[in-house]
Design a protein around this motif. Structure first.
Motif, PDB file in Angstrom:
ATOM      1  N   GLY A   1       0.807  -1.216   0.000  1.00  0.00           N
ATOM      2  CA  GLY A   1       0.000   0.000   0.000  1.00  0.00           C
ATOM      3  C   GLY A   1       0.833   1.256   0.000  1.00  0.00           C
ATOM      4  O   GLY A   1       2.063   1.216  -0.122  1.00  0.00           O
ATOM      5  N   LYS A   2       0.124   2.366   0.143  1.00  0.00           N
ATOM      6  CA  LYS A   2       0.699   3.685  -0.106  1.00  0.00           C
ATOM      7  C   LYS A   2       1.874   4.029   0.819  1.00  0.00           C
ATOM      8  O   LYS A   2       2.889   4.545   0.371  1.00  0.00           O
ATOM      9  CB  LYS A   2      -0.412   4.726   0.068  1.00  0.00           C
ATOM     10  CG  LYS A   2      -0.188   5.967  -0.753  1.00  0.00           C
ATOM     11  CD  LYS A   2      -1.344   6.910  -0.593  1.00  0.00           C
ATOM     12  CE  LYS A   2      -1.026   8.246  -1.242  1.00  0.00           C
ATOM     13  NZ  LYS A   2      -2.076   9.237  -1.030  1.00  0.00           N
ATOM     14  N   LYS A   3       1.714   3.690   2.131  1.00  0.00           N
ATOM     15  CA  LYS A   3       2.734   4.119   3.093  1.00  0.00           C
ATOM     16  C   LYS A   3       4.106   3.549   2.776  1.00  0.00           C
ATOM     17  O   LYS A   3       5.111   4.265   2.771  1.00  0.00           O
ATOM     18  CB  LYS A   3       2.329   3.685   4.518  1.00  0.00           C
ATOM     19  CG  LYS A   3       1.450   4.683   5.228  1.00  0.00           C
ATOM     20  CD  LYS A   3       1.262   4.267   6.662  1.00  0.00           C
ATOM     21  CE  LYS A   3       0.300   5.218   7.340  1.00  0.00           C
ATOM     22  NZ  LYS A   3      -0.018   4.773   8.704  1.00  0.00           N
TER      23      LYS A   3
ATOM     24  N   LEU B   1       5.120   2.311  -0.058  1.00  0.00           N
ATOM     25  CA  LEU B   1       5.595   2.807  -1.352  1.00  0.00           C
ATOM     26  C   LEU B   1       6.171   4.211  -1.231  1.00  0.00           C
ATOM     27  O   LEU B   1       7.189   4.537  -1.853  1.00  0.00           O
ATOM     28  CB  LEU B   1       4.457   2.794  -2.370  1.00  0.00           C
ATOM     29  CG  LEU B   1       4.099   1.410  -2.939  1.00  0.00           C
ATOM     30  CD1 LEU B   1       2.878   1.505  -3.824  1.00  0.00           C
ATOM     31  CD2 LEU B   1       5.267   0.822  -3.721  1.00  0.00           C
ATOM     32  N   GLU B   2       5.511   5.034  -0.431  1.00  0.00           N
ATOM     33  CA  GLU B   2       6.025   6.406  -0.259  1.00  0.00           C
ATOM     34  C   GLU B   2       7.400   6.390   0.402  1.00  0.00           C
ATOM     35  O   GLU B   2       8.284   7.168   0.036  1.00  0.00           O
ATOM     36  CB  GLU B   2       5.034   7.222   0.583  1.00  0.00           C
ATOM     37  CG  GLU B   2       3.882   7.739  -0.245  1.00  0.00           C
ATOM     38  CD  GLU B   2       2.835   8.459   0.571  1.00  0.00           C
ATOM     39  OE1 GLU B   2       1.934   9.035  -0.060  1.00  0.00           O
ATOM     40  OE2 GLU B   2       2.890   8.427   1.819  1.00  0.00           O
TER      41      GLU B   2
ATOM     42  N   ARG C   1      -0.100   8.839  -7.273  1.00  0.00           N
ATOM     43  CA  ARG C   1       0.112   7.406  -7.087  1.00  0.00           C
ATOM     44  C   ARG C   1       1.552   7.046  -7.435  1.00  0.00           C
ATOM     45  O   ARG C   1       2.154   7.636  -8.333  1.00  0.00           O
ATOM     46  CB  ARG C   1      -0.825   6.596  -7.999  1.00  0.00           C
ATOM     47  CG  ARG C   1      -2.244   6.499  -7.484  1.00  0.00           C
ATOM     48  CD  ARG C   1      -3.051   5.601  -8.390  1.00  0.00           C
ATOM     49  NE  ARG C   1      -2.935   6.004  -9.796  1.00  0.00           N
ATOM     50  CZ  ARG C   1      -2.928   5.152 -10.818  1.00  0.00           C
ATOM     51  NH1 ARG C   1      -3.047   3.858 -10.590  1.00  0.00           N
ATOM     52  NH2 ARG C   1      -2.819   5.571 -12.056  1.00  0.00           N
TER      53      ARG C   1
ATOM     54  N   ARG D   1      -0.787  -2.626  -6.706  1.00  0.00           N
ATOM     55  CA  ARG D   1      -1.996  -2.748  -5.890  1.00  0.00           C
ATOM     56  C   ARG D   1      -1.684  -3.448  -4.577  1.00  0.00           C
ATOM     57  O   ARG D   1      -0.938  -4.426  -4.562  1.00  0.00           O
ATOM     58  CB  ARG D   1      -3.057  -3.536  -6.656  1.00  0.00           C
ATOM     59  CG  ARG D   1      -3.481  -2.828  -7.933  1.00  0.00           C
ATOM     60  CD  ARG D   1      -4.779  -3.344  -8.484  1.00  0.00           C
ATOM     61  NE  ARG D   1      -5.157  -2.542  -9.632  1.00  0.00           N
ATOM     62  CZ  ARG D   1      -4.813  -2.821 -10.891  1.00  0.00           C
ATOM     63  NH1 ARG D   1      -4.098  -3.892 -11.139  1.00  0.00           N
ATOM     64  NH2 ARG D   1      -5.184  -2.044 -11.885  1.00  0.00           N
TER      65      ARG D   1
END
Lengths: 149, 501
Positions: free
Chosen positions: B362-364, B366-367, B392, B407
């Motif tokens: 998820g986003k965290k 990946l960031e 994204r 995803r």
């Protein structure tokens, strides 16, 4: 492993069956099915065969492969990593790596008994599964696992 | 490149005889044709016995053959040699006379005008003759024996060369120690025995090491390129094992311009050249299942029509989803994992960092990885993340430059309390090659090529495979802590895939 001497005559064998773990690099979006793990003794490490339920409630395995399948006299099935009582019958490549133990095998098989009627994670029985105690054993299961009189 | 005019000098030198000159001498010798006519005529008028004619013909041919090399070289010694009429220099001003003959083109970073030939291939860049210029030259600069003076010289790839010598692809530590541990030759599964040590004259000897030398010794970076026979000759070569790619055959690459290109964009073929045995991941990833040695009759009762270059039969089944999307090995496995960080490790699982969850959490996560990449950290886990306009974070394929959404896994299914111990592979790897009947035979009376010493020695190892399967991967447990605090076998750890071997 077979050893031949200078005259190419058989001199002896050295045997070691080892299993290791790896990422097979065969990832698919669609997963394996519940039954592929919970009803298939091969996936559990028991080798090819059929799992059956005894009248006393315990379970057993009818292997498909012979225990004397090899020409060098090993009395083991090559496709089995563990016996039904959870005793490993192979070496492993790393410390901490092992086939399932008896407790784990029983839990896996126990779920498999319910899968014909309650397939998939969307089924309320499977969704609320909390081990052996819940949900309460159904009549079908009680009938199948009734103790021998 | 700067070229200066230089007076044309003719000198006597040992110019090698050209092939065409020699052929001309053999078959176009002025004596050959008239003598043959003479003999045929004499034979027609029955002046000469046919056996005598044949004898004379053969005697003349033998005389010419014996005389030709001597005469040709004698001619060559007196032949004038043309020196290059210009002094050639690289853009930095270094004299590199090699450039006056060699017109090969390379990639931009290693272009001939930038580096010249000497920087990589050594030799003598100031010499005026090819013989002098080629003395001490190396054909493959990436060979780990010379790499400190070539790719790893000051100002080039010093650190990478030091790191790669400690990586598992160069040391093979995991293979060597596991082999010896399995065979009961050592109790230390992390033995610090490396290929480099086995290449020394007084290297330790044992049965397991003999097996390694003869069967496993084809896949390591110390192997000199083009020394082993057949398809094995393309293996090894140090840096070039991975970083070389052949020029596309589009007509521009002439016979005089066959210099391979050097790339950071490693094609999958270079990885699979070695990573196609043991776990077979290089095959499985592309959906190739290696079948029995005799060629299982999968196709209308016939053996599989697909065969690898070493003769193994394969069958096409479902490939990895990442392969289907166009991702190659280096999209996930970055520099630190492949070339190492300088630290010598004992096993592959210690060197590999990337996890499914690195991209699919998820986003965290990946960031964090994106920040790591942008902060120019020395070894980011991933270096091909891009941020889309909508914020994204996507993965850009290094080969095709296509972007792929990352995803997150399903919280409901993958984090179900009953399945929380399962690794991603336990469910999402639907097949794995399994060889249950692998057998090895050691024949003391036959000789086999030792791939480290490159010579045949007594003792032949042969591998046999049987009972090959691919379906229903077996599951087992990798304990984080093998025993509980009370000493009993715990039920912690991850459920992973078990394979024979």
């Amino acid at each position: 492993m077979s050893f031949l001497d200078e005259r190419e005559e058989f001199r002896g064998t050295f045997e070691r069956l080892t299993v290791s773990t790896m990422d097979p690099h065969t990832t698919t979006k669609k997963t394996r099915t519940c039954r592929d793990c919970h009803e298939n003794p091969k996936s559990m490490g028991l080798g090819y065969g059929n799992i059956f339920l005894k009248k006393d409630g315990s379970w057993g395995l009818t292997p498909s492969s012979s225990a004397n399948a090899t020409i060098f006299g090993q009395d083991r099935r090559l496709d089995a990593f563990v016996s039904t009582d959870g005793a490993p019958i192979v070496h492993t490549s790393r410390k901490g790596l092992r086939p399932f133990n008896q407790s784990e095998l029983e839990k896996i098989v126990r779920v498999g008994l319910c899968l014909p009627c309650h397939p998939g994670m969307d089924d309320p029985v499977m969704k609320n599964w909390k081990g052996d105690t819940t949900p309460k054993p159904c009549k079908a299961f009680l009938y199948m696992a009734r103790p021998v009189k | 490149m700067v070229e200066c005019n230089l007076a044309k000098v003719e000198v006597a030198g040992s110019n090698p005889v050209s092939r065409s000159t020699t052929l001309l001498y053999y078959f176009g010798h002025p004596l050959w044709l008239p003598f043959s006519f003479l003999l045929v005529g004499a034979r027609l008028y029955k002046k000469v016995d046919r056996h005598a004619a044949a004898f004379l013909q053969l005697a003349l041919l033998l005389f010419l053959f014996l005389q030709a090399p001597w005469t040709s070289s004698a001619l060559a010694e007196n032949a004038p040699l043309k020196r290059p009429n210009r002094v050639t220099r690289t853009l930095s001003g270094q004299i590199d006379m090699c450039l006056s003959c060699h017109k090969e083109t390379l990639d931009k970073a290693h272009a001939r005008q930038v580096l010249g030939c000497y920087s990589c291939h050594l030799g003598n860049p100031l010499a005026g003759t090819p013989e002098e210029a080629h003395k001490g030259m190396v054909l493959n600069p990436g060979d780990l024996r010379v790499v400190d003076r070539t790719c790893g010289q000051e100002g080039c790839h010093v650190q990478q060369v030091k790191d790669v010598k400690n990586t598992l692809m160069a040391t093979n530590r995991g293979i060597i120690s596991t082999l010896r541990y399995y065979w009961g030759e050592t109790r230390n599964h992390n033995e610090p025995l490396t290929v480099e040590k086995l290449l020394e004259e007084n290297a330790p000897k044992s049965l397991a090491l003999d097996y390694f030398r003869k069967l496993c010794g084809t896949c390591h970076l110390w192997l000199p390129r083009h020394t082993l026979p057949s398809f094995l000759s393309a293996k090894g070569g140090g840096c070039t094992a991975c970083h070389n790619v052949k020029k596309a055959r589009d007509g521009r690459a002439t016979t005089h311009d066959r210099h391979p290109l050097i790339t950071r964009n490693i094609p999958m073929e270079n990885c699979v050249r070695c990573h196609n045995r043991s776990g077979r991941i290089g095959l499985s990833y592309r959906g190739l299942y290696e079948t029995e040695g005799y060629g299982t009759p999968f196709e209308d009762g016939e053996t599989s029509s697909l065969q690898l270059e070493d003769g193994r039969f394969v069958k096409k089944i479902h490939p990895d989803v990442h392969f289907e999307k166009g991702l190659v090995c280096i999209d996930c496995h970055s520099q630190k994992e492949i070339m190492g960080d300088g630290k010598q490790r004992a096993h592959l699982f210690e060197q590999v960092e990337i996890r499914c969850t690195s991209c699919h959490s998820g986003k965290k996560v990946l960031e964090r990885l994106f920040q790591e990449q942008e902060s120019k950290k020395k070894f980011p886990m991933l270096n091909n993340l891009v941020m889309a306009r909508d914020g994204r974070i996507l993965l850009e394929g290094k080969k095709d430059k296509k972007t792929h959404p990352l995803r997150p896994f399903s919280r409901g299914k993958c984090r179900n309390p009953q399945h929380v111990r399962l690794s991603c592979q336990a469910c999402h790897s639907t097949w794995v090659p399994q060889c249950y009947g692998c057998h090895v035979r050691f024949d003391r009376g036959k000789r086999q090529l030792d791939k480290l010493a490159i010579k045949k020695t007594f003792g032949m190892w042969q591998e046999f495979k049987s009972y090959m399967r691919f379906e229903s991967p077996v599951l087992g447990v990798m304990e984080e802590r093998p025993k509980n605090e009370d000493g009993k076998e715990g039920e912690g750890g991850r459920v992973v895939i078990l394979v024979p071997g």
